[in-house]
Enzyme design. Sequence first.
Site, PDB file in Angstrom:
ATOM      1  N   GLU A  55     -36.171 -47.084  -6.775  1.00 28.92           N
ATOM      2  CA  GLU A  55     -35.032 -46.365  -7.346  1.00 28.92           C
ATOM      3  C   GLU A  55     -34.765 -45.005  -6.694  1.00 28.92           C
ATOM      4  O   GLU A  55     -34.883 -43.957  -7.340  1.00 28.92           O
ATOM      5  CB  GLU A  55     -35.244 -46.191  -8.860  1.00 28.92           C
ATOM      6  CG  GLU A  55     -35.466 -47.516  -9.576  1.00 28.92           C
ATOM      7  CD  GLU A  55     -35.649 -47.380 -11.091  1.00 28.92           C
ATOM      8  OE1 GLU A  55     -35.669 -46.256 -11.593  1.00 28.92           O
ATOM      9  OE2 GLU A  55     -35.766 -48.421 -11.758  1.00 28.92           O
ATOM     10  N   ASN A  71     -33.554 -53.652 -10.108  1.00 31.12           N
ATOM     11  CA  ASN A  71     -34.096 -53.211 -11.393  1.00 31.12           C
ATOM     12  C   ASN A  71     -32.925 -53.118 -12.356  1.00 31.12           C
ATOM     13  O   ASN A  71     -31.996 -52.343 -12.127  1.00 31.12           O
ATOM     14  CB  ASN A  71     -34.735 -51.814 -11.287  1.00 31.12           C
ATOM     15  CG  ASN A  71     -35.970 -51.797 -10.412  1.00 31.12           C
ATOM     16  OD1 ASN A  71     -36.397 -52.829  -9.903  1.00 31.12           O
ATOM     17  ND2 ASN A  71     -36.549 -50.623 -10.246  1.00 31.12           N
TER      18      ASN A  71
HETATM   19  O1  IFM Z   1     -40.414 -46.553 -16.430  1.00 33.32           O
HETATM   20  C1  IFM Z   1     -39.308 -46.687 -15.584  1.00 33.32           C
HETATM   21  C2  IFM Z   1     -39.770 -46.989 -14.172  1.00 33.32           C
HETATM   22  O2  IFM Z   1     -40.612 -46.010 -13.692  1.00 33.32           O
HETATM   23  C3  IFM Z   1     -38.586 -47.107 -13.247  1.00 33.32           C
HETATM   24  N1  IFM Z   1     -37.573 -47.984 -13.768  1.00 33.32           N
HETATM   25  C4  IFM Z   1     -37.181 -47.822 -15.142  1.00 33.32           C
HETATM   26  C5  IFM Z   1     -38.398 -47.800 -16.038  1.00 33.32           C
HETATM   27  C6  IFM Z   1     -37.972 -47.641 -17.508  1.00 33.32           C
HETATM   28  O3  IFM Z   1     -37.289 -46.452 -17.704  1.00 33.32           O
END
Ligand code: IFM
Length: 454
Positions: A169, A296
């Site tokens: 991300e 994601n």
């Molecule tokens: O916990 C996070 C993760 O670190 C990255 N993606 C989203 C998740 C939930 O917020």
Amino acid sequence: MSKEPVIRFPEGFRWGVAASAYQIEGGYDEDGRGLSIWDTFCRQPGKVERGETGDVAADHYHRWREDVQIMADLGLQVYRFSIAWPRILPEGTGRVNPPGLDFYDHLVDALLEKGITPLPTLYHWDLPQALQDKGGWGNRDTAHYFAEYARIVGERLSDRVQNWITHNEPFVAAVAGHFTGEHAPGLQDPFLTFRAGHHLLLSHGYAVEALRATAKQTLQIGIALNLSPVHPASESEADQQAARRYDGVLNRLFLDPILCAKYPEDIVELLGPVMPQVEPDDMRHIAVPLDFVGVNYYSRTVIRYDPDFPLIQASEIKPEGREYSQMWEIYPPGIYELLTRVWKDYRPASIFVTENGVCVPDGVDFDGRVRDYRRIRYLRDHLVQVHRAIAEGVPVHGYLVWSLLDNFEWAFGYRMRFGLTYVDFETQKRIIKESGYWFARVIRENGFNPDMAI
Ligand code: IFM
């Protein structure tokens, strides 16, 4: 659940979970680990709820054998974890810390012994503090340091680890870290935000090249992007244009360079002087061919025109009358919309759902069980949509639940529980939740009956 699943996934579809180093490991000052920007950030008053830190987290640094056993008991096929850069290179560059490499080396062996495919992510937001002190992601050199780190880890693990993710991300690392300041390093500077974003992308390309150059076998390398379908709050022209701008910054600003070797023109124009300087060869590195794209997905994003919001004049609203988790709207069709869009617009070699999950307020019942039926419904409804995309020809080859364990949810601390396994943070006792058992069954049957009452 019936013996015959009504929804069956393609043969070879891969099931697993995802996690990240700072969120579960703890052991923040052990065996030579350097400090990361999150160690620093958590110690600044008011940054994390209740002043919580990842110092101990789920103590995975000491309990990893137990956690691997849980994964084996659930029949997981893939474990996506992240490697803590400051464990490997405490100053971010230069001196290597052998115990840091040993930790992941042992973890990889234990996973392989249980037949679980390791899928390490090189960067899940824990930049060595020493590199932040030199300018962090705003400093172009950080991209080169990242390649050095990728090479060192690749040299040690690529004989056994075939699948890799460079970044998790990068949008969040850039924007939450440098624009809103909600995440480490807690800065609020639009120029730095997009410069950091560009250097994160560049470092991705360099790392892919470094991994491939050192690999002891053919690797499968991808990146995990937080993507979300962006919907306008109304049919008004202003809201629709605002949604398009927001989509540009959230989705296309990362997908386009990685998969099409260019920044989206409308966003370049919109951001004007805050767009980073792009050197002649940058796009060639950033768009290095990938073996898969990781998606994601948690929720959709609903956007309205907001003349007061800097740069993009668009801000998010929470539509009324919808179902919400503790963090986001629950919107299963969004994952279908996203997967079909990524496929239609970008044609990546392969797609993995690298995170999907939900935080709901779980508790342990009198009999010691955790009946997280809302999480089961969430996973079921999203998997129905993933299956729908696959049925229409989208090459989705795996699905990973966020997360194996309850863990440190960044600025929310330990209040948000995402795990298939409950963690009592006082005792570190683990309890597999009902969702964990449900997911284990889905894996065994490679499908499920979506009509089953939950
Ligand atoms: O916990 C996070 C993760 O670190 C990255 N993606 C989203 C998740 C939930 O917020």
